[in-house]
Design a protein around this motif. Structure first.
Motif, mmCIF file in Angstrom:
data_model
loop_
_atom_site.group_PDB
_atom_site.id
_atom_site.type_symbol
_atom_site.label_atom_id
_atom_site.label_comp_id
_atom_site.label_asym_id
_atom_site.label_seq_id
_atom_site.Cartn_x
_atom_site.Cartn_y
_atom_site.Cartn_z
ATOM 1 N N LEU A 37 17.133 -10.524 0.097
ATOM 2 C CA LEU A 37 18.537 -10.137 -0.112
ATOM 3 C C LEU A 37 18.851 -8.744 0.446
ATOM 4 C CD1 LEU A 37 19.091 -11.362 -3.792
ATOM 5 C CD2 LEU A 37 19.744 -12.526 -1.670
ATOM 6 N N PHE A 41 22.617 -6.336 3.041
ATOM 7 C CA PHE A 41 23.409 -5.095 2.905
ATOM 8 C C PHE A 41 23.291 -4.214 4.146
ATOM 9 C CE2 PHE A 41 24.918 -5.452 -1.393
ATOM 10 C CZ PHE A 41 24.012 -6.291 -2.018
ATOM 11 N N ARG A 43 25.236 -3.402 6.421
ATOM 12 C CA ARG A 43 26.370 -2.490 6.696
ATOM 13 C C ARG A 43 26.374 -1.297 5.752
ATOM 14 N NH1 ARG A 43 31.778 -3.584 6.993
ATOM 15 N NH2 ARG A 43 31.740 -4.252 4.824
ATOM 16 N N ILE A 49 28.599 0.693 -0.598
ATOM 17 C CA ILE A 49 28.940 -0.710 -0.848
ATOM 18 C C ILE A 49 28.170 -1.233 -2.066
ATOM 19 C CG2 ILE A 49 28.782 -3.063 0.062
ATOM 20 C CD1 ILE A 49 29.320 -1.950 2.844
ATOM 21 N N MET A 53 29.843 -2.405 -5.512
ATOM 22 C CA MET A 53 29.618 -3.759 -6.036
ATOM 23 C C MET A 53 29.117 -3.700 -7.475
ATOM 24 S SD MET A 53 27.374 -6.871 -4.456
ATOM 25 C CE MET A 53 25.848 -6.842 -5.371
ATOM 26 N N ARG A 56 32.053 -2.695 -9.818
ATOM 27 C CA ARG A 56 32.985 -3.805 -10.068
ATOM 28 C C ARG A 56 32.340 -4.886 -10.919
ATOM 29 N NH1 ARG A 56 36.244 -5.122 -4.802
ATOM 30 N NH2 ARG A 56 37.234 -6.603 -6.233
ATOM 31 N N THR A 57 31.022 -5.050 -10.781
ATOM 32 C CA THR A 57 30.341 -6.057 -11.596
ATOM 33 C C THR A 57 30.270 -5.629 -13.060
ATOM 34 O OG1 THR A 57 29.034 -6.719 -9.679
ATOM 35 C CG2 THR A 57 28.207 -7.395 -11.826
ATOM 36 N N MET A 74 36.476 -14.352 -11.613
ATOM 37 C CA MET A 74 35.853 -13.509 -10.575
ATOM 38 C C MET A 74 34.436 -13.994 -10.306
ATOM 39 S SD MET A 74 35.155 -9.436 -10.545
ATOM 40 C CE MET A 74 34.299 -8.632 -9.185
ATOM 41 N N GLU A 78 33.543 -15.147 -6.662
ATOM 42 C CA GLU A 78 32.542 -14.357 -5.947
ATOM 43 C C GLU A 78 31.285 -15.182 -5.659
ATOM 44 O OE1 GLU A 78 34.612 -10.782 -5.218
ATOM 45 O OE2 GLU A 78 32.752 -11.626 -4.403
ATOM 46 N N THR A 81 32.291 -16.863 -2.516
ATOM 47 C CA THR A 81 32.397 -15.883 -1.424
ATOM 48 C C THR A 81 31.007 -15.444 -0.964
ATOM 49 O OG1 THR A 81 34.420 -15.015 -2.436
ATOM 50 C CG2 THR A 81 33.344 -13.605 -0.822
ATOM 51 N N HIS A 82 30.125 -15.259 -1.919
ATOM 52 C CA HIS A 82 28.796 -14.742 -1.585
ATOM 53 C C HIS A 82 27.931 -15.744 -0.839
ATOM 54 C CE1 HIS A 82 29.920 -11.275 -3.845
ATOM 55 N NE2 HIS A 82 28.748 -10.703 -3.590
ATOM 56 N N TYR A 85 28.113 -14.756 2.461
ATOM 57 C CA TYR A 85 27.303 -13.591 2.828
ATOM 58 C C TYR A 85 25.831 -13.959 2.966
ATOM 59 C CZ TYR A 85 31.262 -10.753 1.054
ATOM 60 O OH TYR A 85 32.498 -10.193 0.826
ATOM 61 N N VAL A 91 20.985 -17.978 -6.777
ATOM 62 C CA VAL A 91 20.450 -16.600 -6.816
ATOM 63 C C VAL A 91 21.515 -15.603 -7.287
ATOM 64 C CG1 VAL A 91 19.480 -14.738 -5.385
ATOM 65 C CG2 VAL A 91 18.737 -17.093 -5.020
HETATM 66 C C1 HEM Z 1 22.115 -11.510 -5.912
HETATM 67 C C2 HEM Z 1 23.355 -11.195 -6.068
HETATM 68 C C3 HEM Z 1 24.265 -10.542 -5.048
HETATM 69 C C4 HEM Z 1 24.047 -10.184 -3.738
HETATM 70 C C5 HEM Z 1 22.790 -10.343 -2.918
HETATM 71 C C6 HEM Z 1 25.296 -9.609 -3.232
HETATM 72 C C7 HEM Z 1 25.486 -9.172 -1.939
HETATM 73 C C8 HEM Z 1 26.693 -8.691 -1.447
HETATM 74 C C9 HEM Z 1 26.920 -8.333 -0.065
HETATM 75 C C10 HEM Z 1 25.879 -8.420 1.044
HETATM 76 C C11 HEM Z 1 28.209 -7.925 0.029
HETATM 77 C C12 HEM Z 1 28.969 -7.515 1.306
HETATM 78 C C13 HEM Z 1 28.559 -6.171 1.699
HETATM 79 C C14 HEM Z 1 29.301 -5.783 2.978
HETATM 80 O O1 HEM Z 1 30.505 -5.675 2.931
HETATM 81 O O2 HEM Z 1 28.597 -5.629 3.994
HETATM 82 C C15 HEM Z 1 28.792 -8.005 -1.293
HETATM 83 C C16 HEM Z 1 30.092 -7.651 -1.591
HETATM 84 C C17 HEM Z 1 30.622 -7.742 -2.855
HETATM 85 N N1 HEM Z 1 30.005 -8.238 -3.974
HETATM 86 FE FE1 HEM Z 1 28.124 -8.894 -4.116
HETATM 87 N N2 HEM Z 1 26.234 -9.620 -4.235
HETATM 88 C C18 HEM Z 1 25.646 -10.175 -5.347
HETATM 89 C C19 HEM Z 1 26.226 -10.383 -6.586
HETATM 90 C C20 HEM Z 1 27.507 -9.996 -6.894
HETATM 91 C C21 HEM Z 1 28.103 -10.196 -8.196
HETATM 92 C C22 HEM Z 1 27.411 -10.839 -9.394
HETATM 93 C C23 HEM Z 1 29.371 -9.713 -8.131
HETATM 94 C C24 HEM Z 1 30.439 -9.670 -9.201
HETATM 95 C C25 HEM Z 1 30.727 -10.704 -9.975
HETATM 96 C C26 HEM Z 1 29.553 -9.192 -6.776
HETATM 97 C C27 HEM Z 1 30.706 -8.596 -6.327
HETATM 98 C C28 HEM Z 1 30.900 -8.170 -5.015
HETATM 99 C C29 HEM Z 1 32.157 -7.585 -4.552
HETATM 100 C C30 HEM Z 1 33.388 -7.338 -5.403
HETATM 101 C C31 HEM Z 1 31.975 -7.306 -3.195
HETATM 102 C C32 HEM Z 1 32.995 -6.665 -2.245
HETATM 103 C C33 HEM Z 1 33.573 -7.628 -1.309
HETATM 104 C C34 HEM Z 1 34.016 -8.917 -1.996
HETATM 105 O O3 HEM Z 1 34.921 -8.867 -2.802
HETATM 106 O O4 HEM Z 1 33.409 -9.943 -1.739
HETATM 107 N N3 HEM Z 1 28.402 -9.386 -6.052
HETATM 108 N N4 HEM Z 1 27.853 -8.498 -2.168
#
Ligand code: HEM
Length: 144
Positions: A37, A41, A43, A49, A53, A56-57, A74, A78, A81-82, A85, A91
């Motif tokens: 994982l 990240f 970027r 970032i 994240m 916000r979590t 959310m 998310e 959305t993820h 990513y 996971v």
């Molecule tokens: C294993 C768990 C997770 C991984 C590996 C992960 C990974 C990432 C990555 C790679 C980004 C984009 C970074 C970029 O802009 O280059 C991101 C954005 C974001 N993540 Fe996560 N994330 C995880 C869990 C979560 C959870 C549980 C939440 C909240 C419920 C969350 C909320 C966000 C938010 C708010 C963003 C900003 C952009 C968007 O709204 O999508 N993430 N995350």
């Protein structure tokens, strides 16, 4: 809600008092368990970032154990959305587990059985919504 929110709130308050920023512990645990994982990240050259994240979590977590005005949705959106990513759906909840385990470590002997059980039940509910992203699903069916 299948859990008591009081012990979770208290554990977050104590952790916030003791450590200004738990981001290093949280991501260290996440990447130790899921090394693949970290590359997602790419970027994030400053850590901003990852910091955003986590912030916000934790905000969403406080809503989830409290008024639940938006956090359930959310988590569901998310999780989808993820996948875009590169985060597999199963996971996604691991981030919440890494937060819980970091709080546990920060609290040490002050981590109570109540906190452990409340966090466990809350994590199970979050995992349910991350796996069931149909927004029409009712909370009542969340209890395992
Ligand atoms: C294993 C768990 C997770 C991984 C590996 C992960 C990974 C990432 C990555 C790679 C980004 C984009 C970074 C970029 O802009 O280059 C991101 C954005 C974001 N993540 Fe996560 N994330 C995880 C869990 C979560 C959870 C549980 C939440 C909240 C419920 C969350 C909320 C966000 C938010 C708010 C963003 C900003 C952009 C968007 O709204 O999508 N993430 N995350």
């Amino acid at each position: 809600m299948t859990f008591n929110s009081g012990p979770i709130e208290l554990s977050l308050e104590i952790a916030a008092e003791r450590t200004g920023d738990i981001a290093p512990q949280v991501y260290q645990k996440l990447f130790a368990r899921h090394p693949e994982l970290e590359a997602l990240f790419v970027r994030d050259t400053t850590g901003a970032i990852k910091g955003e994240m986590l912030a916000r979590t934790i905000e969403a977590l406080l809503d989830f154990i409290g008024p639940r005005a938006y956090a359930r949705h959310m988590v569901q959106t998310e999780a989808v959305t993820h996948e875009g990513y590169g985060v597999p759906r199963e996971v996604f909840p691991a981030f919440f587990t890494a937060i819980a385990d970091s709080i546990r470590d920060v609290l040490g002997d002050d981590w109570t059985e109540d906190m452990k059980l409340s966090w466990q039940a809350m994590l199970a509910e979050i995992a349910f919504f991350a796996a069931h992203t149909d927004q029409k699903i009712e909370a009542a069916t969340a209890a395992p």
